[in-house]
Design a protein around this motif. Structure first.
Motif, PDB file in Angstrom:
ATOM      1  N   LEU A 109       0.826  -1.203   0.000  1.00  0.00           N
ATOM      2  CA  LEU A 109       0.000   0.000   0.000  1.00  0.00           C
ATOM      3  C   LEU A 109       0.862   1.255   0.000  1.00  0.00           C
ATOM      4  O   LEU A 109       0.592   2.205  -0.737  1.00  0.00           O
ATOM      5  N   SER A 110       1.895   1.269   0.822  1.00  0.00           N
ATOM      6  CA  SER A 110       2.776   2.425   0.923  1.00  0.00           C
ATOM      7  C   SER A 110       3.484   2.705  -0.406  1.00  0.00           C
ATOM      8  O   SER A 110       3.576   3.849  -0.847  1.00  0.00           O
ATOM      9  N   ARG A 111       3.966   1.662  -1.070  1.00  0.00           N
ATOM     10  CA  ARG A 111       4.634   1.824  -2.370  1.00  0.00           C
ATOM     11  C   ARG A 111       3.673   2.359  -3.419  1.00  0.00           C
ATOM     12  O   ARG A 111       4.021   3.241  -4.202  1.00  0.00           O
ATOM     13  N   LYS A 112       2.450   1.824  -3.451  1.00  0.00           N
ATOM     14  CA  LYS A 112       1.465   2.286  -4.434  1.00  0.00           C
ATOM     15  C   LYS A 112       1.101   3.747  -4.215  1.00  0.00           C
ATOM     16  O   LYS A 112       0.947   4.504  -5.168  1.00  0.00           O
ATOM     17  N   ALA A 113       0.977   4.155  -2.958  1.00  0.00           N
ATOM     18  CA  ALA A 113       0.649   5.545  -2.648  1.00  0.00           C
ATOM     19  C   ALA A 113       1.750   6.478  -3.140  1.00  0.00           C
ATOM     20  O   ALA A 113       1.467   7.496  -3.785  1.00  0.00           O
ATOM     21  N   GLU A 114       2.995   6.136  -2.858  1.00  0.00           N
ATOM     22  CA  GLU A 114       4.110   6.970  -3.299  1.00  0.00           C
ATOM     23  C   GLU A 114       4.207   7.010  -4.816  1.00  0.00           C
ATOM     24  O   GLU A 114       4.507   8.061  -5.389  1.00  0.00           O
ATOM     25  N   ALA A 115       3.912   5.900  -5.493  1.00  0.00           N
ATOM     26  CA  ALA A 115       3.962   5.853  -6.958  1.00  0.00           C
ATOM     27  C   ALA A 115       2.920   6.780  -7.582  1.00  0.00           C
ATOM     28  O   ALA A 115       3.110   7.267  -8.695  1.00  0.00           O
ATOM     29  N   GLN A 116       1.828   7.044  -6.863  1.00  0.00           N
ATOM     30  CA  GLN A 116       0.775   7.923  -7.379  1.00  0.00           C
ATOM     31  C   GLN A 116       0.981   9.372  -6.950  1.00  0.00           C
ATOM     32  O   GLN A 116       0.109  10.212  -7.141  1.00  0.00           O
ATOM     33  N   GLY A 117       2.117   9.676  -6.341  1.00  0.00           N
ATOM     34  CA  GLY A 117       2.418  11.043  -5.945  1.00  0.00           C
ATOM     35  C   GLY A 117       1.765  11.476  -4.647  1.00  0.00           C
ATOM     36  O   GLY A 117       1.737  12.659  -4.328  1.00  0.00           O
ATOM     37  N   ALA A 118       1.245  10.540  -3.881  1.00  0.00           N
ATOM     38  CA  ALA A 118       0.597  10.860  -2.609  1.00  0.00           C
ATOM     39  C   ALA A 118       1.647  10.898  -1.492  1.00  0.00           C
ATOM     40  O   ALA A 118       2.716  10.313  -1.615  1.00  0.00           O
ATOM     41  N   ARG A 119       1.310  11.579  -0.420  1.00  0.00           N
ATOM     42  CA  ARG A 119       2.184  11.618   0.746  1.00  0.00           C
ATOM     43  C   ARG A 119       1.872  10.434   1.634  1.00  0.00           C
ATOM     44  O   ARG A 119       0.746   9.956   1.680  1.00  0.00           O
ATOM     45  N   ARG A 120       2.880   9.985   2.360  1.00  0.00           N
ATOM     46  CA  ARG A 120       2.654   8.939   3.355  1.00  0.00           C
ATOM     47  C   ARG A 120       1.888   9.574   4.508  1.00  0.00           C
ATOM     48  O   ARG A 120       2.237  10.665   4.965  1.00  0.00           O
ATOM     49  N   ALA A 121       0.860   8.910   4.985  1.00  0.00           N
ATOM     50  CA  ALA A 121       0.030   9.463   6.049  1.00  0.00           C
ATOM     51  C   ALA A 121       0.842   9.759   7.309  1.00  0.00           C
ATOM     52  O   ALA A 121       0.571  10.730   8.007  1.00  0.00           O
ATOM     53  N   CYS A 122       1.851   8.961   7.584  1.00  0.00           N
ATOM     54  CA  CYS A 122       2.672   9.184   8.780  1.00  0.00           C
ATOM     55  C   CYS A 122       3.449  10.491   8.705  1.00  0.00           C
ATOM     56  O   CYS A 122       3.853  11.028   9.734  1.00  0.00           O
ATOM     57  N   ASP A 123       3.655  11.028   7.496  1.00  0.00           N
ATOM     58  CA  ASP A 123       4.403  12.271   7.313  1.00  0.00           C
ATOM     59  C   ASP A 123       3.508  13.504   7.265  1.00  0.00           C
ATOM     60  O   ASP A 123       4.003  14.626   7.228  1.00  0.00           O
ATOM     61  N   CYS A 124       2.193  13.327   7.231  1.00  0.00           N
ATOM     62  CA  CYS A 124       1.251  14.447   7.118  1.00  0.00           C
ATOM     63  C   CYS A 124       1.050  15.105   8.486  1.00  0.00           C
ATOM     64  O   CYS A 124       0.949  14.428   9.497  1.00  0.00           O
ATOM     65  N   ARG A 125       0.956  16.427   8.473  1.00  0.00           N
ATOM     66  CA  ARG A 125       0.783  17.194   9.701  1.00  0.00           C
ATOM     67  C   ARG A 125      -0.465  18.060   9.619  1.00  0.00           C
ATOM     68  O   ARG A 125      -0.885  18.473   8.551  1.00  0.00           O
ATOM     69  N   SER A 126      -1.021  18.382  10.765  1.00  0.00           N
ATOM     70  CA  SER A 126      -2.227  19.200  10.855  1.00  0.00           C
ATOM     71  C   SER A 126      -2.041  20.548  10.154  1.00  0.00           C
ATOM     72  O   SER A 126      -0.998  21.178  10.291  1.00  0.00           O
ATOM     73  N   GLY A 127      -3.051  20.946   9.388  1.00  0.00           N
ATOM     74  CA  GLY A 127      -3.030  22.220   8.679  1.00  0.00           C
ATOM     75  C   GLY A 127      -2.497  22.140   7.263  1.00  0.00           C
ATOM     76  O   GLY A 127      -2.644  23.084   6.490  1.00  0.00           O
ATOM     77  N   GLU A 128      -1.869  21.015   6.904  1.00  0.00           N
ATOM     78  CA  GLU A 128      -1.304  20.866   5.561  1.00  0.00           C
ATOM     79  C   GLU A 128      -2.373  20.418   4.563  1.00  0.00           C
ATOM     80  O   GLU A 128      -3.278  19.665   4.911  1.00  0.00           O
ATOM     81  N   GLU A 129      -2.243  20.872   3.330  1.00  0.00           N
ATOM     82  CA  GLU A 129      -3.047  20.367   2.220  1.00  0.00           C
ATOM     83  C   GLU A 129      -2.357  19.090   1.768  1.00  0.00           C
ATOM     84  O   GLU A 129      -1.179  19.117   1.399  1.00  0.00           O
ATOM     85  N   VAL A 130      -3.058  17.944   1.841  1.00  0.00           N
ATOM     86  CA  VAL A 130      -2.422  16.656   1.557  1.00  0.00           C
ATOM     87  C   VAL A 130      -3.242  15.837   0.560  1.00  0.00           C
ATOM     88  O   VAL A 130      -4.449  16.013   0.438  1.00  0.00           O
ATOM     89  N   THR A 131      -2.553  14.932  -0.105  1.00  0.00           N
ATOM     90  CA  THR A 131      -3.177  13.904  -0.925  1.00  0.00           C
ATOM     91  C   THR A 131      -2.673  12.573  -0.400  1.00  0.00           C
ATOM     92  O   THR A 131      -1.459  12.369  -0.278  1.00  0.00           O
ATOM     93  N   VAL A 132      -3.610  11.699  -0.050  1.00  0.00           N
ATOM     94  CA  VAL A 132      -3.259  10.378   0.459  1.00  0.00           C
ATOM     95  C   VAL A 132      -3.977   9.323  -0.368  1.00  0.00           C
ATOM     96  O   VAL A 132      -5.056   9.562  -0.891  1.00  0.00           O
ATOM     97  N   VAL A 133      -3.345   8.165  -0.488  1.00  0.00           N
ATOM     98  CA  VAL A 133      -3.938   7.032  -1.192  1.00  0.00           C
ATOM     99  C   VAL A 133      -3.860   5.834  -0.267  1.00  0.00           C
ATOM    100  O   VAL A 133      -2.829   5.582   0.351  1.00  0.00           O
ATOM    101  N   GLY A 134      -4.968   5.106  -0.161  1.00  0.00           N
ATOM    102  CA  GLY A 134      -4.958   3.925   0.689  1.00  0.00           C
ATOM    103  C   GLY A 134      -6.237   3.134   0.568  1.00  0.00           C
ATOM    104  O   GLY A 134      -7.100   3.431  -0.259  1.00  0.00           O
TER     105      GLY A 134
END
Length: 124
Positions: free
Chosen positions: A28-53
């Protein structure tokens, strides 16, 4: 063994000795990174994020007058709760489905949350 042979052997041994949940999380982590998404563990409050899972759970939460649909997305590194306010059901949002979600990350009760995220259903 050459430079590549040792890497292949290490990956093969790891796949044979790891449990299924760990391998699934890595995938799942590899597929998310391949699609240009951020890893959820690296996301912080207030940031505009794209996640895949993958959606682990989906539930209707009629805690007040306005119903909310909540789904837990897991990308192999961490979970993000997706909350759609005023929705009772969204076609395609079901456990086991892989989606890409985008929005501004918040934290509620110590959990990462995206309110009314933009989303795309993924085919795989």
């Amino acid at each position: 063994m050459g430079g590549n042979g040792g890497g292949y052997l290490r990956r093969l041994i790891r796949r044979l000795t790891s449990d299924v949940a760990e391998l699934d999380a890595d995938d799942l982590s590899r597929k998310a990174e391949a699609q240009g998404a951020r890893r959820a563990c690296d996301c912080r409050s207030g940031e505009e994020v794209t996640v895949v899972g993958r959606l682990r759970s989906v539930e209707l939460c009629p805690k007040d007058a306005v119903a909310t649909l909540e789904a837990e997305l897991y990308d192999g590194t961490d979970g993000v709760v997706l909350v759609w306010l005023g929705r009772r059901r969204i076609p395609g949002i079901e456990p086991g489905r892989t989606i890409k979600a985008r929005g501004r990350l918040a934290v509620r009760d110590g959990r990462k949350v995206l309110y009314n995220p933009y989303y795309e259903l993924q085919t795989t």
